[in-house]
Each structure stands twice: as structure tokens, then as C-alpha cells.
Design an enzyme around this catalytic site. Structure first.
Site, PDB file in Angstrom:
ATOM      1  N   CYS A 258       0.862  -1.192   0.000  1.00 47.31           N
ATOM      2  CA  CYS A 258       0.000   0.000   0.000  1.00 47.31           C
ATOM      3  C   CYS A 258       0.894   1.237   0.000  1.00 47.31           C
ATOM      4  O   CYS A 258       2.037   1.173  -0.467  1.00 47.31           O
ATOM      5  CB  CYS A 258      -0.990  -0.029   1.163  1.00 47.31           C
ATOM      6  SG  CYS A 258      -0.238  -0.001   2.810  1.00 47.31           S
TER       7      CYS A 258
ATOM      8  N   ARG B 158      -3.403  -0.538   5.540  1.00 45.56           N
ATOM      9  CA  ARG B 158      -4.038  -1.587   4.737  1.00 45.56           C
ATOM     10  C   ARG B 158      -3.168  -2.820   4.526  1.00 45.56           C
ATOM     11  O   ARG B 158      -3.615  -3.950   4.799  1.00 45.56           O
ATOM     12  CB  ARG B 158      -4.442  -1.014   3.361  1.00 45.56           C
ATOM     13  CG  ARG B 158      -5.543   0.003   3.442  1.00 45.56           C
ATOM     14  CD  ARG B 158      -5.665   0.764   2.140  1.00 45.56           C
ATOM     15  NE  ARG B 158      -4.499   1.607   1.909  1.00 45.56           N
ATOM     16  CZ  ARG B 158      -4.275   2.303   0.816  1.00 45.56           C
ATOM     17  NH1 ARG B 158      -5.126   2.230  -0.187  1.00 45.56           N
ATOM     18  NH2 ARG B 158      -3.206   3.058   0.696  1.00 45.56           N
TER      19      ARG B 158
ATOM     20  N   ASP C  36      -8.071   3.893   1.191  1.00 48.53           N
ATOM     21  CA  ASP C  36      -7.140   4.284   2.252  1.00 48.53           C
ATOM     22  C   ASP C  36      -7.924   4.793   3.471  1.00 48.53           C
ATOM     23  O   ASP C  36      -8.646   5.780   3.361  1.00 48.53           O
ATOM     24  CB  ASP C  36      -6.244   5.394   1.696  1.00 48.53           C
ATOM     25  CG  ASP C  36      -5.076   5.688   2.607  1.00 48.53           C
ATOM     26  OD1 ASP C  36      -5.121   5.280   3.779  1.00 48.53           O
ATOM     27  OD2 ASP C  36      -4.122   6.321   2.131  1.00 48.53           O
TER      28      ASP C  36
HETATM   29  P1  4NP Z   1      -1.745   2.838   4.215  1.00 48.07           P
HETATM   30  O1  4NP Z   1      -2.311   4.231   4.795  1.00 48.07           O
HETATM   31  O2  4NP Z   1      -1.210   3.125   2.823  1.00 48.07           O
HETATM   32  O3  4NP Z   1      -2.951   1.967   4.181  1.00 48.07           O
HETATM   33  O4  4NP Z   1      -0.673   2.371   5.177  1.00 48.07           O
HETATM   34  C1  4NP Z   1      -1.526   5.386   4.835  1.00 48.07           C
HETATM   35  C2  4NP Z   1      -0.705   5.613   5.931  1.00 48.07           C
HETATM   36  C3  4NP Z   1       0.059   6.757   5.995  1.00 48.07           C
HETATM   37  C4  4NP Z   1      -0.013   7.672   4.971  1.00 48.07           C
HETATM   38  C5  4NP Z   1      -0.838   7.438   3.881  1.00 48.07           C
HETATM   39  C6  4NP Z   1      -1.588   6.290   3.806  1.00 48.07           C
HETATM   40  N1  4NP Z   1       0.766   8.866   5.035  1.00 48.07           N
HETATM   41  O5  4NP Z   1       0.588   9.740   4.156  1.00 48.07           O
HETATM   42  O6  4NP Z   1       1.602   9.016   5.935  1.00 48.07           O
END
Ligand code: 4NP
Length: 167
Positions: A12, A18, A132
């Protein structure tokens, strides 16, 4: 038949919401299915902001409430090396898929990448992403877990077919 173990990675953006949730649930179900020593699971983010950190507390709480162990996760970054180190690379959303494909060392390597929800019986061409949950509330994390639990059954069956014991 690829050399065993068959190596799967879930990817991800941040590797704290995720893909770690999918990583933990897939590993759990593979162990239950008796495939724990024939398949390895890893996860990574295309971004490096959270490398070394544990899971987002909301992701960890959602998993723990459902009986999974979220404590061992540490975030990693997806790099070109992941193509050589894994057989199947599963993208959580279309932007993850695009970022992964941009890093593919060869055109053929792009065939290792698929959408995670391509294994979800409830997915279709217009609904094949895991959204997300980072900017939203707890509900988004429960939705992710529901999608992940529904999808990993298809992944386990796919992997069972690819890792059948040799006779
Ligand atoms: P993930 O969610 O891709 O599902 O782990 C996110 C976690 C952090 C960030 C973006 C998406 N971020 O911009 O820090």
C-alpha cells in the site's frame, strides 16, 4: 511450479494500515489452511515516511478486536528488489499499482503485480480497490478488515493450487 516457498507481498502507500492488515490476516489464514510453511508473506509501502514503525494504532486495534496479532509489524518500503524477492505482488489501490509498475525492472516483471481485490468475489472493474482509511475514522478500518477477510479466502485457494505438494 516456482521454487518453494512461494513468496507473496502486499503493498500500500504507508505500510501502516491496509497492507499490514492484509499481511496479518493472510498469514493467519495460510497457517490455518496448513500452508504456513509453503508460502511466505511480507508487506511494504511505496512511501518511506513510516519505515520501522509499528502499525497505525487504529489498524492494530481493529485486528486485535477480531483476534489477530498485530504486534509484530514494522513498516518497510517497497523497492525494485521486491520483484526478485517475491513471486506475487498485490496492490491495495490503483495508485499503488501504478507506482509499483513504474519500478518494475522489466516488462515481464509487471506480470507479478495484481490488484489485491482481484481475488475478492464482490469486486468488479469499477470497485477493485481497498480505500485508504488513514484520514478517516474507525469505520474505515473495519471496512478494510471486512474486505481483507473476504478476499484472502480467494488468495489462499490460489496459493494452494500453486504450492501443491509434489507426488
Ligand atoms: P496505508 O495508509 O497506505 O494503508 O498504510 C496510509 C498511511 C500513511 C499515509 C498514507 C496512507 N501517510 O501519508 O503518511
Amino acid at each position: 511450479m516456482p521454487a518453494e516457498p512461494y513468496r507473496v507481498a502486499v503493498v500500500c502507500l504507508g505500510n501502516i494500515c491496509r497492507s499490514p492488515m492484509a499481511h496479518v490476516v493472510l498469514e493467519h489464514r495460510l497457517a490455518e489452511a496448513g500452508l504456513g510453511d509453503r508460502v511466505t508473506v511480507a508487506s511494504a509501502g511505496t512511501g518511506d515516511w513510516h519505515v520501522g514503525e509499528p502499525m497505525d494504532p487504529r489498524a492494530a486495534a481493529t485486528l486485535a478486536e477480531a483476534g489477530y496479532d498485530a504486534s509484530r509489524h514494522r513498516a518497510r518500503k517497497f523497492t525494485v528488489d521486491w520483484y526478485a524477492e517475491h513471486d506475487l505482488l498485490l496492490a491495495m489501490d490503483a495508485s499503488n499499482l501504478a507506482n509499483m509498475s513504474d519500478l518494475a525492472p522489466t516488462v515481464d516483471a509487471q506480470e507479478q503485480v495484481r490488484m489485491f481485490r482481484s481475488f475478492d468475489p464482490a469486486a468488479d472493474d469499477r470497485d477493485d480497490e481497498v480505500p485508504d482509511p488513514w484520514f478517516g475514522g474507525d469505520e474505515g478500518f473495519r471496512d478494510v478488515l471486512e474486505m481483507v477477510e473476504r478476499t484472502v479466502d480467494g488468495i489462499v485457494e490460489h496459493l494452494r493450487a500453486r504450492t501443491a505438494p509434489r507426488s
